[in-house]
Design a protein around this motif. Structure first.
Motif, mmCIF file in Angstrom:
data_model
loop_
_atom_site.group_PDB
_atom_site.id
_atom_site.type_symbol
_atom_site.label_atom_id
_atom_site.label_comp_id
_atom_site.label_asym_id
_atom_site.label_seq_id
_atom_site.Cartn_x
_atom_site.Cartn_y
_atom_site.Cartn_z
ATOM 1 N N THR A 205 56.867 -14.120 2.548
ATOM 2 C CA THR A 205 56.513 -12.741 2.659
ATOM 3 C C THR A 205 56.368 -12.018 1.760
ATOM 4 O O THR A 205 57.158 -11.800 0.792
ATOM 5 C CB THR A 205 57.415 -12.153 3.681
ATOM 6 O OG1 THR A 205 57.695 -13.077 4.804
ATOM 7 C CG2 THR A 205 57.118 -10.648 4.050
ATOM 8 N N THR B 195 46.266 -10.667 3.285
ATOM 9 C CA THR B 195 46.185 -11.427 4.274
ATOM 10 C C THR B 195 47.511 -12.471 4.413
ATOM 11 O O THR B 195 48.240 -12.793 3.440
ATOM 12 C CB THR B 195 44.857 -12.440 4.560
ATOM 13 O OG1 THR B 195 45.131 -13.290 3.440
ATOM 14 C CG2 THR B 195 43.764 -11.615 4.112
ATOM 15 N N THR B 196 47.572 -13.169 5.769
ATOM 16 C CA THR B 196 48.802 -13.909 5.894
ATOM 17 C C THR B 196 48.392 -15.173 5.052
ATOM 18 O O THR B 196 49.589 -15.998 4.906
ATOM 19 C CB THR B 196 48.760 -14.215 7.463
ATOM 20 O OG1 THR B 196 47.703 -14.809 7.876
ATOM 21 C CG2 THR B 196 49.409 -12.965 8.109
ATOM 22 N N ASP C 146 48.511 -9.744 11.633
ATOM 23 C CA ASP C 146 49.566 -9.740 10.868
ATOM 24 C C ASP C 146 49.163 -9.394 9.383
ATOM 25 O O ASP C 146 49.885 -9.659 8.600
ATOM 26 C CB ASP C 146 50.237 -11.242 10.784
ATOM 27 C CG ASP C 146 50.698 -11.679 12.122
ATOM 28 O OD1 ASP C 146 51.387 -10.565 12.719
ATOM 29 O OD2 ASP C 146 50.421 -12.740 12.561
ATOM 30 N N ASP C 147 47.982 -9.036 9.101
ATOM 31 C CA ASP C 147 47.620 -8.518 7.923
ATOM 32 C C ASP C 147 48.076 -7.274 7.490
ATOM 33 O O ASP C 147 48.232 -6.323 8.542
ATOM 34 C CB ASP C 147 46.277 -8.782 7.552
ATOM 35 C CG ASP C 147 45.519 -10.099 7.519
ATOM 36 O OD1 ASP C 147 46.418 -11.149 7.904
ATOM 37 O OD2 ASP C 147 44.261 -10.514 7.392
#
Length: 429
Positions: free
Chosen positions: A242, A214-215, A194-195
């Motif tokens: 986000t 990064t998340t 998810d990065d």
């Protein structure tokens, strides 16, 4: 001139680059046409110098369906399949169109891109069976590929003999630094699912940084030559969960939609240089344009940002693209039958001059000049010359005849697909 990639396309069947002229319209003699063009230039740009008779073009044999690429000072002709899964790849120097190498390459899929680094040629291909990317490395003196790997090239540094590549497997992505000569891995970085990871520049110069968002809201800068972590920075809670990452050279821009944009300087350990209320979420990939940052709306519109402060310098909904050439921006009116090109002041957006129906072909032979070309309506020919943006005058260099496809400037040459599918290479002044 910086390395460029140009896709010249294929020869259209039964068509010309120029619109058709009604049958009742008599042909215009070349001398009359030159006089008309000169008069237009005198009225619109303060006059132009008439051309000397240019040398005839060098003709490179090619067939319909062959793929053409221009990278830096090389022309590549990628032939159709001579047998199932085999293609001929020719490399020629510019501007003299001299054959440098010839390879038979076995591949499954299509060649999407070409990168050159010294004596190495990298072909980016899409595998039809797996729908994944691959790279084939060729050397002029070797008949067989030097190496083949399932990677996509993101940047090439001839000085470091290094290629930055991205590899996809069943679990995600890897970023790697490959030795150009051998294909061996010098360093590798895993991209967590998810990065977001992106090079600091796309196309042209080799990127210095690989940015990672990064998340858990951390920004990292990796050195693309060593693979080592250079700096890391926590992102403050300014906006939504986000975030967006936009690489802009040495500046990493973090967007939080209506809560604005923050600029981090990789050369200073990702120190926060500024926070601005500018919302870039509607714009396409902000990127450096000279000493400024340009961002474009998907349909039409441009915003120019000062990278020192993050503030908007100016914006306009009149343009949908801009190219930095020397101390100027060259742009045009989109959606018209014939391009209308203009020269702008990058700092203010003011229109400094209008080049009419001449199209920009990139930086010219001298500072603050641009190569330009102009399609002649009803004829398979293109006039070409040099625009002096300081005086807003065009010097017409010559005309390319029997042109069937688009034309582009590179390495002191004008390269055009011709009516018989061959390639014409006109040497420029």
């Amino acid at each position: 001139m910086s390395p460029v990639l140009i896709d010249l396309g294929e020869v259209p069947r039964g068509e010309s680059l120029a619109p058709a002229v009604p049958a009742e319209a008599p042909p215009v003699p070349s001398r009359v046409l030159l006089a008309i063009l000169s008069m237009i230039l005198v009225v619109g740009l303060g006059g132009a110098v008439q051309p000397d008779r240019p040398a005839p073009p060098a003709i490179v044999p090619a067939a319909q369906g062959d793929v053409l690429r221009v990278v830096g000072d090389r022309l590549y002709v990628i032939g159709r399949q001579t047998s199932p899964g085999v293609r001929v790849v020719r490399s020629l120097s510019l501007p003299d169109a001299r054959l440098l190498s010839w390879h038979l390459v076995a591949l499954t899929g299509e060649i999407l891109d070409v990168a050159a680094a010294g004596d190495m040629l990298l072909l980016s291909v899409l595998n039809e069976r797996t729908s994944r990317f691959g790279t084939i490395a060729l050397r002029a003196t070797d008949p067989d590929p030097v190496w083949r790997l399932p990677v996509l090239v993101e940047g090439v540094s001839p000085a470091d003999r290094l290629a930055l590549v991205r590899e996809e497997d069943d679990t995600g992505f890897w970023w790697r630094g490959l030795d150009l000569a051998t294909g061996e891995v010098r360093w590798s970085l895993r991209q967590p699912g998810d990065d977001v990871m992106s090079p600091s520049t796309h196309g042209g110069a080799y990127p210095d940084w690989l940015y990672q968002l990064t998340t858990d809201r951390r920004l990292l800068a990796w050195d693309t030559r060593t693979g080592r972590l250079s700096a890391t920075r926590n992102i403050p809670e300014r906006g939504p969960e986000t975030l967006s990452l936009w690489p802009a050279g040495d500046m990493a821009l973090i967007g939080a939609r209506s809560d604005g944009t923050t600029g981090y300087d990789a050369t200073e350990g990702l120190r926060q240089r500024w926070h601005s209320g500018v919302n870039l979420s509607w714009y396409r990939n902000p990127s450096p344009c000279g000493d400024l940052i340009c961002a474009f709306l998907p349909q039409r519109g441009i915003m120019v940002i000062d990278p020192r402060t993050g503030r908007e310098r100016w914006s306009s909904d009149r343009w949908n693209y801009a190219e930095r050439v020397g101390g100027y921006l060259v742009t045009g009116l989109p959606g018209t039958a014939f391009p209308e090109h203009f020269v702008l002041d990058p700092a203010t957006g003011d229109v400094l001059g209008e080049a009419g129906r001449w199209e920009s072909g990139g930086p010219g032979p001298e500072p603050d000049t641009a190569y330009v070309r102009r399609v002649v309506s009803g004829e398979d020919r293109v006039w070409y010359g040099v625009l002096d943006m300081r005086r807003m005058r065009i010097r017409v260099s010559g005309v390319a005849d029997r042109v069937a496809g688009d034309c582009h400037f590179a390495a002191g040459a004008l390269i055009c697909r011709r009516l018989d599918a061959s390639v014409g290479v006109w040497r420029l002044d």
